[in-house]
Every structure is written in structure tokens, then in C-alpha cells.
Design an enzyme around this catalytic site. Structure first.
Site, PDB file in Angstrom:
ATOM      1  N   HIS A 181     -40.343  -2.801  -1.602  1.00  0.00           N
ATOM      2  CA  HIS A 181     -39.889  -1.828  -2.435  1.00  0.00           C
ATOM      3  C   HIS A 181     -38.703  -1.262  -2.435  1.00  0.00           C
ATOM      4  O   HIS A 181     -38.081  -1.332  -3.528  1.00  0.00           O
ATOM      5  CB  HIS A 181     -41.301  -0.751  -2.381  1.00  0.00           C
ATOM      6  CG  HIS A 181     -41.346   0.268  -3.441  1.00  0.00           C
ATOM      7  ND1 HIS A 181     -40.781   1.451  -3.478  1.00  0.00           N
ATOM      8  CD2 HIS A 181     -41.795  -0.164  -4.643  1.00  0.00           C
ATOM      9  CE1 HIS A 181     -40.990   1.846  -4.516  1.00  0.00           C
ATOM     10  NE2 HIS A 181     -41.648   0.974  -5.219  1.00  0.00           N
ATOM     11  N   HIS A 202     -37.802   0.439 -11.656  1.00  0.00           N
ATOM     12  CA  HIS A 202     -38.169   1.373 -12.239  1.00  0.00           C
ATOM     13  C   HIS A 202     -37.500   1.834 -13.526  1.00  0.00           C
ATOM     14  O   HIS A 202     -36.530   1.213 -13.768  1.00  0.00           O
ATOM     15  CB  HIS A 202     -38.292   2.726 -11.064  1.00  0.00           C
ATOM     16  CG  HIS A 202     -38.826   2.486 -10.083  1.00  0.00           C
ATOM     17  ND1 HIS A 202     -38.325   2.028  -8.807  1.00  0.00           N
ATOM     18  CD2 HIS A 202     -40.217   2.419  -9.687  1.00  0.00           C
ATOM     19  CE1 HIS A 202     -39.170   1.540  -8.204  1.00  0.00           C
ATOM     20  NE2 HIS A 202     -40.462   2.028  -8.195  1.00  0.00           N
ATOM     21  N   HIS A 211     -44.683  -4.155 -10.154  1.00  0.00           N
ATOM     22  CA  HIS A 211     -45.747  -3.658  -9.031  1.00  0.00           C
ATOM     23  C   HIS A 211     -46.743  -4.545  -9.338  1.00  0.00           C
ATOM     24  O   HIS A 211     -47.575  -4.608  -8.121  1.00  0.00           O
ATOM     25  CB  HIS A 211     -45.987  -2.200  -9.405  1.00  0.00           C
ATOM     26  CG  HIS A 211     -44.834  -1.290  -9.079  1.00  0.00           C
ATOM     27  ND1 HIS A 211     -43.876  -1.060  -9.952  1.00  0.00           N
ATOM     28  CD2 HIS A 211     -44.374  -0.854  -7.848  1.00  0.00           C
ATOM     29  CE1 HIS A 211     -42.908  -0.313  -9.412  1.00  0.00           C
ATOM     30  NE2 HIS A 211     -43.213  -0.217  -8.207  1.00  0.00           N
ATOM     31  N   HIS A 333     -47.604   8.922 -12.495  1.00  0.00           N
ATOM     32  CA  HIS A 333     -47.148   7.978 -11.397  1.00  0.00           C
ATOM     33  C   HIS A 333     -46.238   8.897 -10.551  1.00  0.00           C
ATOM     34  O   HIS A 333     -46.309   8.925  -9.426  1.00  0.00           O
ATOM     35  CB  HIS A 333     -46.422   6.923 -11.960  1.00  0.00           C
ATOM     36  CG  HIS A 333     -45.632   6.198 -11.007  1.00  0.00           C
ATOM     37  ND1 HIS A 333     -44.364   6.328 -11.085  1.00  0.00           N
ATOM     38  CD2 HIS A 333     -45.879   5.425  -9.883  1.00  0.00           C
ATOM     39  CE1 HIS A 333     -43.620   5.653 -10.073  1.00  0.00           C
ATOM     40  NE2 HIS A 333     -44.600   5.056  -9.450  1.00  0.00           N
ATOM     41  N   HIS A 337     -46.402  10.457  -6.287  1.00  0.00           N
ATOM     42  CA  HIS A 337     -45.414  10.146  -5.326  1.00  0.00           C
ATOM     43  C   HIS A 337     -44.950  11.626  -4.807  1.00  0.00           C
ATOM     44  O   HIS A 337     -44.980  11.795  -3.491  1.00  0.00           O
ATOM     45  CB  HIS A 337     -44.073   9.623  -6.011  1.00  0.00           C
ATOM     46  CG  HIS A 337     -44.433   8.048  -5.990  1.00  0.00           C
ATOM     47  ND1 HIS A 337     -44.311   7.179  -4.846  1.00  0.00           N
ATOM     48  CD2 HIS A 337     -44.722   6.940  -7.210  1.00  0.00           C
ATOM     49  CE1 HIS A 337     -44.334   6.185  -5.279  1.00  0.00           C
ATOM     50  NE2 HIS A 337     -44.857   5.943  -6.365  1.00  0.00           N
ATOM     51  N   PHE A 354     -38.391   6.346  -3.282  1.00  0.00           N
ATOM     52  CA  PHE A 354     -38.707   4.706  -3.289  1.00  0.00           C
ATOM     53  C   PHE A 354     -38.241   3.787  -2.094  1.00  0.00           C
ATOM     54  O   PHE A 354     -39.001   2.898  -1.944  1.00  0.00           O
ATOM     55  CB  PHE A 354     -37.839   4.228  -4.393  1.00  0.00           C
ATOM     56  CG  PHE A 354     -38.243   4.657  -5.930  1.00  0.00           C
ATOM     57  CD1 PHE A 354     -39.485   4.784  -6.151  1.00  0.00           C
ATOM     58  CD2 PHE A 354     -37.387   4.762  -7.016  1.00  0.00           C
ATOM     59  CE1 PHE A 354     -39.890   5.122  -7.312  1.00  0.00           C
ATOM     60  CE2 PHE A 354     -37.738   5.277  -8.185  1.00  0.00           C
ATOM     61  CZ  PHE A 354     -39.144   5.449  -8.426  1.00  0.00           C
ATOM     62  N   HIS A 367     -50.561   2.582  -6.589  1.00  0.00           N
ATOM     63  CA  HIS A 367     -50.089   1.724  -7.872  1.00  0.00           C
ATOM     64  C   HIS A 367     -51.377   0.762  -8.050  1.00  0.00           C
ATOM     65  O   HIS A 367     -51.093   0.190  -9.309  1.00  0.00           O
ATOM     66  CB  HIS A 367     -48.915   0.748  -7.070  1.00  0.00           C
ATOM     67  CG  HIS A 367     -47.622   1.597  -7.601  1.00  0.00           C
ATOM     68  ND1 HIS A 367     -47.009   1.345  -8.724  1.00  0.00           N
ATOM     69  CD2 HIS A 367     -46.898   2.505  -6.646  1.00  0.00           C
ATOM     70  CE1 HIS A 367     -45.763   2.284  -8.690  1.00  0.00           C
ATOM     71  NE2 HIS A 367     -45.893   2.783  -7.802  1.00  0.00           N
TER      72      HIS A 367
HETATM   73 CU1  C2O Z   1     -42.109   1.287  -7.202  1.00  0.00          CU
HETATM   74 CU2  C2O Z   1     -44.486   4.130  -7.533  1.00  0.00          CU
HETATM   75  O1  C2O Z   1     -42.969   3.098  -7.464  1.00  0.00           O
END
Ligand code: C2O
Length: 595
Positions: A181, A202, A211, A333, A337, A354, A367
Site C-alpha cells: 500500500h 488514490h 485495491h 471510504h 480510514h 496511506f 477495502h
Molecule cells: Cu489505498 Cu483505503 O486506501
């Protein structure tokens, strides 16, 4: 479009990968790189502070100072043919698909104060192209994480423990899986033809496919470790009330699924707030359920009826890295996070950044639910709910170690159908699907007696053509003209009316959240539960040397029906700062019609 031969070996990769180091794989190396092993040994709360701040990341201003290639895309083609990369062939991606998977180096967008880490995969000269798995296996079914039986939990924990126990230079180790990631999000990879442009998967149309592939291999590796090729990665079903808290399997402190770097006040049974903003108190109980359902309805159904609105904006070689998020990436999303990460860490680690998000096992289940939304979105009514067919998208490539430790180059075109990849999601109810919000009751008299805010001067409504650029330090209200009104049902089905907020500019390190309302008479906007709420902007922060400049597109055709505004000449758009007030500038607000 011209296609390129796929290199089976890559010249500069070391044939002798032992011991693994950044130097043997990278084109740009650092002698101070901290290995993943060391990083993971240090991953304890007591050590985290010291570790995260022990050395300021060296600024890569020198790299930035180099000008980016100034050719047009056709010249790049020629340049690559003439050996711009020496013996290294152009990556399997078509030239306009941005990532050169053969060029991995130092992560250059780590937050200030974070020690350099090597995020590149262990070197290996042998790269093969992806081929579909044979149909002999039954589909791997991904279940909701909050409903697993004891046997499933035991299996999942065992796989995670085995993954954690592998040496950190093993491509199957959790350390290496987490580093993937970082590599794809913190600019370890180079861009085809533009070695000085930074890469991030992203904020664009690469978000969903990257992802998807990442989880595909992660799941296959877990299955391999427990010798169960039917293992399906559980998904965090945050779009349902029962699934919205952190699933208990991740909260058990003795479990390999646990991660200490989370917000201690966001433990189960507290439900995640899908419209979370760190500076506004979350709703609770039924109000939160209603808000979450309408957020989901908004992001999946009403505001995301076209591919760009759902997946995000195109991202091609030569582009700057922030193109524009799709609806689900933007919200919820990002919210999941930020809500899950530990706000007491310098950068909200692990989930809040990230570079570190992949170190929390819950990341993959988060994800999985994002990925599930892609499948669901395509089944909802509407003729524009299809995958992109642009070859720059379809030919974009990524590199992963598979369950047999083989490096595999994959393309977006091969991940559009999860059944072809051998997996699907367990079908569960979608409580948000029928949660179409309704318009607020009309006020008897504007600002008159009885108004809670009678004392407050109402925000003046400015003209959108002259009001911008403007710093968002308080509510902005503008009148925005519509290009077309009173459209027929057929026109509305063909083309979406889109509210475009452009030139959103902020320091990438800041967490920004603002909400957008249409024709809302109230000064204190009440959240997603009413139709006046058109959507919101938010970001997972990350460091960039320049200011981030991006945009927000919201589909509003259905919302205007709900507001009875179909025949209006213009709309009153309110932009309401929630987090990062005063730290973001808005460049323009317009309405367009587009498919
Ligand atoms: Cu690559 Cu939810 O981030």
C-alpha cells in the site's frame, strides 16, 4: 492504440535477491532505508512515537526541481522506443496507463517526521503476465466479518498469524503485504515516460481496480498459508447498522487481527459514522443509522450514476496525481480510514494515513467492502452504470507477488468481473437502498420569530461567477445557474446534471472535510438525512510538495427532483466547512450536463 511487447525480464533487477534491500530493486536508493522487518518489530504503541519521529524524511526537492518531461504523449512513445530507459523495456502498460511497475524506489511522500521505509517488493527478475485461474475451484465467497462462526474465525486468525510469522523479506509476510500500500500510494513507483511525476493510486479511476487486485492476492496468499483455496476474505459490512462497528474479531487484543494503533474511543459496539468529521460530534442511535443509510444512498444511488462519478476521474501518464475522487472513495471510504486510525499518533496511524494503513488487518476487510460496492453499483438501475472502456484505464498495470511467490503483472481489464477472478460476496441486505432522503419541511416564514438562529445574520448569497476563488473559512452560499432546466425523463436518464466544485486547493497534509447543500434555507445544515444534502468532500491526508488541487463532482439529477427544483433557473449551493476550516480554497462552482 499501439500496444507494446511485455518484457519478461527487467534489466536492472538483481538476479541475486539476498539480502533484500532497496538498492537491489530501486532506481533511486537511500542508504538510510529502514527495512520493513525493523519497522514491524517496532510496531508497538510504546515505541510508535519515538519511531515515527526519529528522523525527518529527507525532502525530495531535488527531484521535484527536475522538470517533468514536456513532450506530448506521441513523443514519449518515440522516446521510449529510442531507449529512454536504457535496456529496460517499457512496462506492460500502454504508454498512457501511468505506472511503470518495473521502477520502484524510495517512497517520497511519507509524512514529515516518518523514518524512511522501503516499500518496494523483494526483488525478482521474473515477471509473468496474469492468467485467469482455472474454473475447477468453487467461488471463494467473502462473508460479512461480523457474522463469522467460530470455525471461520479460527481459520482467519490462523492464516493471519502465519502471515505475521513469516520473515519480513518474504513476499507473503504481513510486513510485505502492508508495504504494497505504501509503495503504490507514496510514490515509490515511476510513471511511464515521466520519471519525475509521482504516482498514487488514490484520487482517480485507479482507486477501485488497484485495491481489487491487491486484495485478490492477499486473499489467495492467506488461503495458501492455511491450505484452503476456498478462503474468502471477510468484509467489514459498514453499510449496515449491525456491521458498522469495528467487527469484534478485530477488537480482540489477543488476536493477530488486532492492531493497537486505532482510536480507543471508537471501539465496538460504537457504530462507525459514515459522514464522520473529526471536529463535529457524531450522531448516535437511530439518527446515526438514518444518516449512514442516506449517506450510502447518496453515494451509491443518487449522486453516482455515471462511471466518472462513481470510480473517479481519468489518470493517465503525464497527469498530476490527484485527478478527482469517485463518490465512494470520497465518502465513506475516507471516513472509515480517519475514524479507525489513532488520532493521538502524529499522522492518525495506522488507518489514518496511506503509508501505514496496510499495517492494520482491518484495512483489507474495509477495502473488501469498498470492492463489494463496485459489484453492487453495476447492478443498480440506470443505463450509465458500466465499467470504463477507455484503453488507458484497461491497460493500466500493477505488480504483485502471487500465492506461489511469482511476480505477476496484472491489468485493470482483467479485474472487472470478480467471478472470473474466482470470488464473489455473500449477499446480505442493503438497508440503504430504499433510504431516499426527503426534503425538509418548508419554513413558515424565513428567519422570523421561532427561528433558532433569528439573531444570526444569514449568510449572504453571492453570484457564483464572481464569488471565487474564496477561502472556505465559513459557510459560502452562491447562486449557480443551470445550463438546462425542465429536462425530460429520457434526457435525465441519458445524461446526468452534475454540480462541479473545482480548484479545491489545500496542503495535502491537512485533513479537509466540507459538506455541500442545495437550496437549504437553514443556516445550520442538518446533515445527510435530508435531500438538501448533496454530498461532501474529504481526503486521507498525505504529504506533497505542492498544494493539492482537485475537484468534487456530484450527480444531482435525482436530488433536484426530490427538492422540486427541476424547473428552477438556478440553485443556491452552500459549502459548509467541517474540518480544516480556513485551510482550503474553492476555485469555482458550476453545473454541467454530462454522461
Ligand atoms: Cu489505498 Cu483505503 O486506501
Amino acid at each position: 492504440m499501439a500496444s507494446f511487447p511485455l518484457p519478461t525480464t527487467v534489466g536492472h533487477l538483481s538476479k541475486n535477491p539476498s539480502p533484500p534491500s532497496a538498492a537491489s530493486f530501486s532506481s533511486s536508493t537511500s542508504t538510510t532505508t529502514t527495512s520493513n522487518s525493523q519497522f514491524f518489530l517496532n510496531q508497538k504503541r510504546s515505541h510508535a512515537k519515538k519511531f515515527l519521529s526519529c528522523r525527518a524524511a529527507k525532502d525530495s526537492a531535488d527531484k521535484e526541481a527536475l522538470s517533468d518531461g514536456k513532450f506530448d504523449r506521441r513523443d514519449i512513445l518515440v522516446g521510449l522506443g529510442a531507449g529512454l530507459y536504457g535496456t529496460t523495456a517499457v512496462s506492460g502498460a500502454a504508454f498512457a496507463a501511468p505506472i511503470d511497475v518495473t521502477k520502484c524506489g524510495e517512497a517520497t511522500t511519507l509524512p514529515t517526521g516518518v523514518t524512511k521505509i522501503d516499500c518496494c517488493p523483494p526483488p525478482n527478475p521474473d515477471i509473468i503476465d496474469f492468467t485467469f485461474p482455472s474454473k475447477t475451484q468453487p467461488l471463494r465467497i467473502r462473508p460479512p466479518a461480523h457474522t463469522l462462526d467460530a470455525k471461520y474465525v479460527a481459520k482467519f486468525k490462523k492464516a493471519m498469524q502465519l502471515m505475521r510469522d513469516l520473515p519480513s523479506d518474504d513476499p507473503h509476510s504481513f510486513a510485505q503485504q502492508a508495504a504494497i500500500h505504501c509503495a503504490y500510494c507514496d510514490s515509490s513507483y515511476q510513471m511511464v515516460g515521466f520519471p519525475n511525476k509521482k504516482i498514487d493510486v488514490h484520487f482517480s479511476w485507479l482507486f477501485f481496480p488497484f485495491h481489487r487486485w491487491y486484495l485478490y492476492f492477499y486473499e489467495k496468499i492467506l488461503g495458501k498459508l492455511i491450505d484452503d483455496p476456498t478462503f474468502g476474505l471477510p468484509f467489514w459490512n459498514w453499510d449496515s447498522p449491525a456491521g458498522a462497528p469495528i467487527p469484534s474479531i478485530f477488537a480482540d487484543t489477543s488476536s493477530p487481527l488486532y492492531d493497537v494503533l486505532r482510536d480507543a474511543s471508537h471501539q465496538p459496539p460504537l457504530m462507525a459514522d459514515l459522514n464522520y468529521s473529526s471536529s463535529v460530534a457524531s450522531l448516535t442511535g437511530d439518527e446515526l443509522i438514518k444518516s449512514n443509510n442516506t449517506v450510502m444512498y447518496n453515494q451509491m444511488v443518487s449522486s453516482a450514476k455515471t462511471p466518472e462519478l462513481f470510480f473517479g476521474k481519468p489518470y493517465r501518464a503525464g497527469d498530476d496525481q490527484i485527478k478527482g475522487q469517485g463518490a465512494i472513495e470520497n465518502i465513506p471510504h475516507t471516513q472509515i480510514h480517519i475514524w479507525t486510525g489513532d488520532p493521538n499518533q502524529p499522522n492518525g496511524e495506522d488507518m489514518g494515513r496511506f503509508y501505514s494503513a496496510g499495517r492494520d488487518p482491518i484495512f483489507y476487510s474495509h477495502h473488501a467492502n469498498v470492492d463489494r460496492m463496485w459489484n453492487i453499483w453495476k447492478t443498480l438501475p440506470g443505463k450509465n452504470r458500466k465499467d470504463f472502456t477507455d484503453t488507458d484505464y484497461l491497460d493500466s498495470a500493477f505488480l504483485f507477488y502471487d500465492e506461489n511467490k511469482q511476480l505477476v503483472r496484472v491489468k485493470v481489464r482483467d479485474c472487472l468481473d470478480t467471478k472470473k477472478l474466482g470470488y464473489d460476496y455473500k449477499e446480505v441486505p442493503l438497508p440503504w437502498l430504499k433510504s431516499r432522503p426527503v426534503r425538509k419541511a418548508k419554513k413558515a416564514s424565513k428567519g422570523g420569530a421561532g427561528s433558532a438562529n433569528a439573531a444570526e445574520a444569514p449568510t449572504p448569497i453571492e453570484d457564483a461567477s464572481t464569488a471565487f476563488p474564496k477561502v472556505l473559512d465559513k459557510i459560502i452560499k452562491v447562486n449557480v445557474p443551470r445550463p438546462k432546466k425542465s429536462r425530460t425523463q429520457e434526457e435525465k436518464e441519458d445524461e446526468e446534471e452534475i454540480l462541479e466544485i473545482d480548484g479545491i486547493e489545500y496542503d495535502g497534509d491537512e485533513y479537509i472535510k466540507f459538506d455541500v447543500y442545495i437550496n437549504d434555507e437553514d443556516e445550520v445544515q442538518s446533515g445527510p438525512a435530508n435531500a438538501e444534502f448533496a454530498g461532501a468532500f474529504s481526503n486521507v491526508p498525505f504529504k506533497v510538495s505542492k498544494k493539492v488541487k482537485t475537484n468534487l463532482s456530484l450527480g444531482i439529477t435525482e436530488l433536484l427532483e426530490d427538492l422540486g427544483a427541476d424547473d428552477d433557473e438556478g440553485l443556491v449551493v452552500a459549502i459548509v466547512p467541517r474540518t480544516g476550516t480556513g485551510k482550503v480554497t474553492i476555485g469555482s462552482v458550476k453545473i454541467k450536463i454530462s454522461s
